[in-house]
Design an enzyme around this catalytic site. Structure first.
Site, PDB file in Angstrom:
ATOM      1  CG  ASP A 231      -0.383   0.026   2.546  1.00 40.16           C
ATOM      2  OD1 ASP A 231       0.188   1.093   2.917  1.00 40.16           O
ATOM      3  OD2 ASP A 231       0.249  -1.066   3.116  1.00 40.16           O
TER       4      ASP A 231
ATOM      5  CG  ASP B  13       2.036   4.969   5.781  1.00 47.52           C
ATOM      6  OD1 ASP B  13       1.391   3.923   6.411  1.00 47.52           O
ATOM      7  OD2 ASP B  13       2.183   6.241   6.054  1.00 47.52           O
TER       8      ASP B  13
END
Length: 289
Positions: free
Chosen positions: A209, A211
């Site tokens: 991802d 963040d």
């Protein structure tokens, strides 16, 4: 001497396929109970041991992983080189979910974990300016590319305590002011302990991802992370399968000195050393004690 690779599998990686003579067995450690039993066998003729960092079924939170017991257990099995495979968030647009980052630096923001095998009764200070092994890291990068993975060689890993993800302010700080490239919760103190145990260490951070700094991905979606983890786990297994041909079964001394980290590290005079602590160090520091 024989090359013996230890794989520490992070989130989404709880086993390694294709090991000849594979079996799970318990390893006792004076530093506590390791995360799980260790899967041992051979891959392409090379000795290999696999330890799921969080335990099968993911039972250990990042702060509660028994890092000292894990590294000690691998050392007792004769592991010479450890490859950490872990999930991470990315602070860089070009380090996208599904990519692998071969970490070469760390910023340690953890605070609730025992970080050393040494202490009162036997004090030691190891060099840690270059916390990963360049030889082992290069092999991981080549094996990952051969497995069809987009690889970034070099990157700074921000180790946070967790288990919560970052606030937006923290994410921006780590990315914009501190220059971190990825963020995770498990490579510290693991890398420090591997150095104290004179084991070469490489960190393969698998991006799941962005963040929460990214304007189009403003929070970490656990469902999306899990979906990405599944794909990353398959890539990691293909990477591991390519390591025997790159590293070979015979191991030379580490050209970067990882396997000699304790040569000048122990400060306590021999007659002042605590026998109880020395007994616990009988695997990780056997060569110099």
């Amino acid at each position: 001497m024989d090359m013996h690779i230890g794989i520490i599998g992070g989130s989404g990686i709880y086993e390694i396929d294709g090991l000849d003579g594979a079996r799970w067995h318990r390893v006792d450690s004076p530093w506590g109970t390791p995360s799980d039993q260790v899967l041992t066998g051979r891959l392409g003729g090379m000795k290999m041991s696999f330890l799921p960092r969080h335990g099968r079924g993911h039972v250990h939170a990042p702060s509660d992983v028994p890092y000292r017991a894990n590294i000690d257990a691998l050392k007792r099995l004769g592991v010479t080189d450890v490859i950490s495979v872990s999930a991470c968030g990315s602070f860089r647009e070009n380090m996208a979910p599904g990519d692998f980052v071969i970490v070469d630096q760390f910023i340690d923001r953890t605070f609730a974990r025992a970080k050393s095998f040494f202490g009162s009764g036997c004090v030691a200070h190891v060099g840690f300016a270059h916390p990963t092994c360049a030889r082992l890291s290069t092999a991981c990068a080549k094996a990952a590319r051969a497995a069809g993975v987009t690889v970034h060689e070099g990157g700074t890993y921000l180790a946070m305590e967790g288990p919560q993800f970052s606030t937006l302010a923290e994410s921006r700080l780590y990315r914009d002011q501190w220059g971190a490239d990825v963020i995770g919760m498990t490579n510290m103190p693991e890398a420090k302990l591997a150095r104290e145990a004179e084991i070469c260490y490489a960190s393969v951070a698998m991006v799941t991802d962005y963040d929460c700094w990214h304007p189009d991905h403003d929070e970490v979606d656990v469902a999306q992370v899990i979906a990405t983890l599944t794909g990353n786990g398959d890539k990691a297994k293909r990477m591991v399968a390519g390591l025997p041909d790159l590293l070979g079964v015979n191991r030379e001394s580490c050209p970067h000195g990882c396997d000699r980290a304790l040569d000048m590290a122990i400060m306590t005079a021999p007659d002042k050393r605590d026998p109880a602590l020395l007994a616990k160090l009988n695997a990780v520091a056997r060569r110099v004690l």
